[in-house]
Structures are given as C-alpha cells and as structure tokens.
Enzyme design. Structure first.
Site, mmCIF file in Angstrom:
data_model
loop_
_atom_site.group_PDB
_atom_site.id
_atom_site.type_symbol
_atom_site.label_atom_id
_atom_site.label_comp_id
_atom_site.label_asym_id
_atom_site.label_seq_id
_atom_site.Cartn_x
_atom_site.Cartn_y
_atom_site.Cartn_z
ATOM 1 C CB SER A 3 -27.645 2.639 -4.742
ATOM 2 O OG SER A 3 -28.003 2.688 -6.065
ATOM 3 C CB THR A 4 -28.004 2.541 0.863
ATOM 4 O OG1 THR A 4 -28.750 3.395 1.164
ATOM 5 C CG2 THR A 4 -26.758 2.863 0.319
ATOM 6 N N GLY A 5 -30.976 0.837 -0.407
ATOM 7 C CA GLY A 5 -32.304 0.305 0.290
ATOM 8 C C GLY A 5 -32.433 -0.968 -0.779
ATOM 9 C CG ASN A 8 -37.990 2.390 -10.752
ATOM 10 O OD1 ASN A 8 -38.596 2.970 -11.875
ATOM 11 N ND2 ASN A 8 -38.811 2.166 -9.807
ATOM 12 C CG ASP A 32 -39.344 6.477 -7.015
ATOM 13 O OD1 ASP A 32 -40.081 7.302 -6.829
ATOM 14 O OD2 ASP A 32 -39.353 5.571 -7.530
HETATM 15 P P1 ADP Z 1 -32.742 2.259 -4.106
HETATM 16 O O1 ADP Z 1 -33.613 1.494 -4.777
HETATM 17 O O2 ADP Z 1 -31.886 3.265 -4.488
HETATM 18 O O3 ADP Z 1 -31.916 1.257 -3.094
HETATM 19 P P2 ADP Z 1 -34.510 3.022 -1.539
HETATM 20 O O4 ADP Z 1 -35.543 3.912 -1.407
HETATM 21 O O5 ADP Z 1 -34.983 1.623 -1.481
HETATM 22 O O6 ADP Z 1 -33.567 3.205 -2.938
HETATM 23 O O7 ADP Z 1 -33.163 3.288 -0.443
HETATM 24 C C1 ADP Z 1 -32.492 4.370 -0.551
HETATM 25 C C2 ADP Z 1 -32.266 4.835 1.041
HETATM 26 O O8 ADP Z 1 -33.505 5.977 1.141
HETATM 27 C C3 ADP Z 1 -32.171 4.021 1.970
HETATM 28 O O9 ADP Z 1 -31.109 4.209 2.893
HETATM 29 C C4 ADP Z 1 -33.393 4.246 2.744
HETATM 30 O O10 ADP Z 1 -33.297 4.089 4.118
HETATM 31 C C5 ADP Z 1 -33.734 5.453 2.445
HETATM 32 N N1 ADP Z 1 -35.113 5.986 2.776
HETATM 33 C C6 ADP Z 1 -36.070 5.553 2.555
HETATM 34 N N2 ADP Z 1 -37.175 6.398 2.806
HETATM 35 C C7 ADP Z 1 -36.577 7.857 3.202
HETATM 36 C C8 ADP Z 1 -37.218 8.941 3.153
HETATM 37 N N3 ADP Z 1 -38.479 9.236 3.489
HETATM 38 N N4 ADP Z 1 -36.392 9.792 3.547
HETATM 39 C C9 ADP Z 1 -34.858 9.675 3.313
HETATM 40 N N5 ADP Z 1 -34.250 8.607 2.878
HETATM 41 C C10 ADP Z 1 -35.207 7.632 2.751
#
Ligand code: ADP
Length: 175
Positions: free
Chosen positions: A122-124, A25, A35
C-alpha cells in the site's frame, strides 16, 4: 523485533523465498509498481492463472489474499494480497493493512512455507504513509510469528531507501 523477521533492501522478484507477496489490486489482472514487476518477471503463466482466478472468484477483496504459482520467478508461489488505498486514515485503512499481512501469513502457514517475502504493501500507488505502514507491518508480522511456527522466516523487502530506513527505525524502537 522478532528474531524470525529480517529487513532487507532489494527487488522482491529476485528473492528465493517459498512465497513472495504481491501488492495486487482487487481485479488480480495486474497493475503498476511491484505488481507489474512481478508479472514481468514471472511471465505469462502467472497472468493466465490470475485471469482464471479473477473469472472464477471475481478477484480478491481488500485485506484478503490468494495463492498462485510463480511462473519463472525463483520463488515457488505468489501470494496476492490487496492493501487499502489511503483515504486519510478514517476508512479502516489500518485494520485492512493488518488483514492483508495476516491473511498472507495465514496462507503461508497453511502451506508450511518456510520463508515468505513481503513488499511494503500500500505504500506506493495506494498512498499509505510509509512510516505508519512500516509500524503496522512490523507489529502484525511479529505478533503472527509469536503465535505460529510457520512461516519460519519473514523477509521485509524494501525497494526504496526510505522504506528501508523507516523499517529499521521502527524495529529498533520496538526492541
Ligand atoms: P500499492 O499499490 O499497494 O501501493 P506499489 O507496487 O505501488 O503497491 O508499491 C508498494 C511498495 O512496493 C512501494 O514501497 C514500492 O517502492 C515497492 N516496490 C516496487 N517495486 C518493487 C520491487 N520490485 N520489489 C520490492 N518492492 C517494490
């Protein structure tokens, strides 16, 4: 799909790439999702470096990217980029998402990194529709690879089954 692009399922914190990308962020001070996972795995050295960057440059605007070390991660560096929060699609989200990928790739090219691993930015928590985000990721990365020799390989690391399936579907459509 470009031959230097790979779609894999797994945890980005475990990837032995030259750089892994963090969906950060704009405060750079850590958050949830990928993150949080990256900071937990990297340890306090990464958070200290991010705090310094936050203090010296006031964080990272949406669509831009900054490079740090990787602490205890198997990767050599972390590229922190900030994807857009989904607000319905009329607020420049698609362009900002493409910029997040392009600026991360540009940093990797500048540092002559051979391999870079991306999460589905961005997809989470930020709520970008997964199918639309997958199409932008694949198109933006493929275009960049056509124009640059570095990074030599890009890994799209899908944490969840749905992202993996969508990336595969879109990559077959664009073949
Ligand atoms: P944003 O705030 O950009 O949406 P998020 O971390 O919430 O970021 O999610 C972004 C993507 O990362 C989602 O598809 C989530 O499933 C994925 N994600 C979460 N943890 C991990 C990980 N350890 N390794 C790879 N992808 C992850």
């Amino acid at each position: 799909m470009h031959s230097r692009l790979r779609i894999i399922q797994g945890d980005i914190t475990r990837q032995q790439a030259d750089a892994i990308v963090n969906a950060a962020n704009s405060s750079l001070l850590g958050g949830g999702g990928v993150d949080g996972a990256i900071h937990r795995a990297a340890g306090p050295a990464l958070l200290a470096e991010c705090r310094q960057l936050a203090a010296s440059r006031g964080g990272c605007p949406t669509g831009e990217a900054v490079l740090t070390g990787a602490g205890n991660l198997p990767a050599r560096a972390v590229i922190h980029t900030v994807g857009p929060v989904w607000r319905g699609g009329g607020q420049g989200e698609a362009e900002l998402l493409a910029s997040a990928y392009n600026n991360s790739l540009r940093l990797a090219a500048e540092h002559r990194f051979a391999t870079i691993a991306f999460p589905a930015i961005s997809t989470g928590i930020y709520g970008y529709p997964k199918a639309a985000a997958a199409a932008i990721a694949l198109r933006t990365i493929s275009q960049f690879l056509q124009q640059h020799d570095y990074p030599q390989q890009v890994w799209l690391v899908c944490f969840d089954e749905e992202s993996y399936r969508l990336y595969r579907q879109h990559s077959e459509q664009s073949d």
